[in-house]
Design a protein around this motif. Structure first.
Motif, PDB file in Angstrom:
ATOM      1  N   GLN A 143       0.827  -1.205   0.000  1.00 46.11           N
ATOM      2  CA  GLN A 143       0.000   0.000   0.000  1.00 46.11           C
ATOM      3  C   GLN A 143       0.864   1.260   0.000  1.00 46.11           C
ATOM      4  OE1 GLN A 143      -3.307   0.041  -0.535  1.00 46.11           O
ATOM      5  NE2 GLN A 143      -2.952  -2.135  -0.822  1.00 46.11           N
ATOM      6  N   ALA A 144       1.969   1.224   0.743  1.00 51.25           N
ATOM      7  CA  ALA A 144       2.883   2.366   0.749  1.00 51.25           C
ATOM      8  C   ALA A 144       3.464   2.582  -0.646  1.00 51.25           C
ATOM      9  CB  ALA A 144       3.996   2.150   1.774  1.00 51.25           C
ATOM     10  N   ASN A 179       3.627  10.383  -6.980  1.00 58.25           N
ATOM     11  CA  ASN A 179       4.448  10.757  -8.128  1.00 58.25           C
ATOM     12  C   ASN A 179       3.584  11.252  -9.285  1.00 58.25           C
ATOM     13  OD1 ASN A 179       6.818  10.157  -6.782  1.00 58.25           O
ATOM     14  ND2 ASN A 179       6.950   8.095  -7.598  1.00 58.25           N
ATOM     15  N   ALA A 180       2.467  10.573  -9.523  1.00 59.09           N
ATOM     16  CA  ALA A 180       1.546  11.008 -10.580  1.00 59.09           C
ATOM     17  C   ALA A 180       0.935  12.366 -10.227  1.00 59.09           C
ATOM     18  CB  ALA A 180       0.448   9.965 -10.789  1.00 59.09           C
ATOM     19  N   PRO A 233      -0.258  21.645  -0.934  1.00 61.51           N
ATOM     20  CA  PRO A 233       0.859  21.126  -0.130  1.00 61.51           C
ATOM     21  C   PRO A 233       0.389  20.279   1.054  1.00 61.51           C
ATOM     22  CG  PRO A 233       1.156  23.467  -0.565  1.00 61.51           C
ATOM     23  CD  PRO A 233      -0.225  23.107  -1.018  1.00 61.51           C
ATOM     24  N   ILE A 234      -0.762  20.606   1.610  1.00 59.90           N
ATOM     25  CA  ILE A 234      -1.297  19.814   2.723  1.00 59.90           C
ATOM     26  C   ILE A 234      -1.612  18.400   2.242  1.00 59.90           C
ATOM     27  CG2 ILE A 234      -3.261  19.578   4.313  1.00 59.90           C
ATOM     28  CD1 ILE A 234      -3.303  22.700   4.407  1.00 59.90           C
ATOM     29  N   THR A 276       2.502  11.789   2.028  1.00 59.84           N
ATOM     30  CA  THR A 276       3.851  11.424   2.479  1.00 59.84           C
ATOM     31  C   THR A 276       3.814  10.871   3.897  1.00 59.84           C
ATOM     32  OG1 THR A 276       4.836  13.105   1.045  1.00 59.84           O
ATOM     33  CG2 THR A 276       6.178  12.328   2.884  1.00 59.84           C
ATOM     34  N   SER A 277       3.045  11.509   4.759  1.00 63.48           N
ATOM     35  CA  SER A 277       2.937  11.073   6.154  1.00 63.48           C
ATOM     36  C   SER A 277       2.289   9.693   6.273  1.00 63.48           C
ATOM     37  CB  SER A 277       2.131  12.101   6.942  1.00 63.48           C
ATOM     38  OG  SER A 277       1.899  11.664   8.249  1.00 63.48           O
ATOM     39  N   VAL A 278       1.209   9.474   5.538  1.00 65.58           N
ATOM     40  CA  VAL A 278       0.523   8.171   5.585  1.00 65.58           C
ATOM     41  C   VAL A 278       1.446   7.074   5.051  1.00 65.58           C
ATOM     42  CG1 VAL A 278      -1.374   6.836   4.587  1.00 65.58           C
ATOM     43  CG2 VAL A 278      -1.811   9.106   5.526  1.00 65.58           C
TER      44      VAL A 278
END
Length: 92
Positions: free
Chosen positions: A8-9, A17-18, A51-52, A58-60
């Motif tokens: 999943q990551a 990326n897309a 950006p949020i 990125t965090s997930v």
């Protein structure tokens, strides 16, 4: 389960990326007129929200990898404990 979290990551990496490529390609395409300014500006505008969204993805992704590592480490320690216990019975 840990492998599934890694999968999943990796899928989220592909999505991010897309998204990054699409964001870069479309940057500023909403124009500088009143509509474009309302779309992109302000606290709820695109420039503030985009950006949020990227940071959230990125965090997930990092969290999934961390959970996966924790599960793998826990399973390895459990297997070693089981082996040590079994070996202890064999020598007695």
């Amino acid at each position: 389960m840990a492998t599934g979290l890694d999968d999943q990551a990796a899928a989220l990496d592909v999505i991010k990326n897309a998204l990054d490529a699409a964001v870069e390609a479309g940057k500023g395409s909403w124009g500088n007129d009143e509509y474009g300014d309302r779309f992109s500006g302000g606290d709820n505008g695109y420039d503030k929200r985009q950006p949020i969204l990227e940071n959230t993805i990125t965090s997930v992704t990092a969290r999934l990898r961390s959970y996966s590592k924790g599960l793998n480490d826990g399973a390895t320690k459990l297997e070693q404990t089981e082996k040590d216990n079994a070996d202890g019975f064999k020598t007695n």
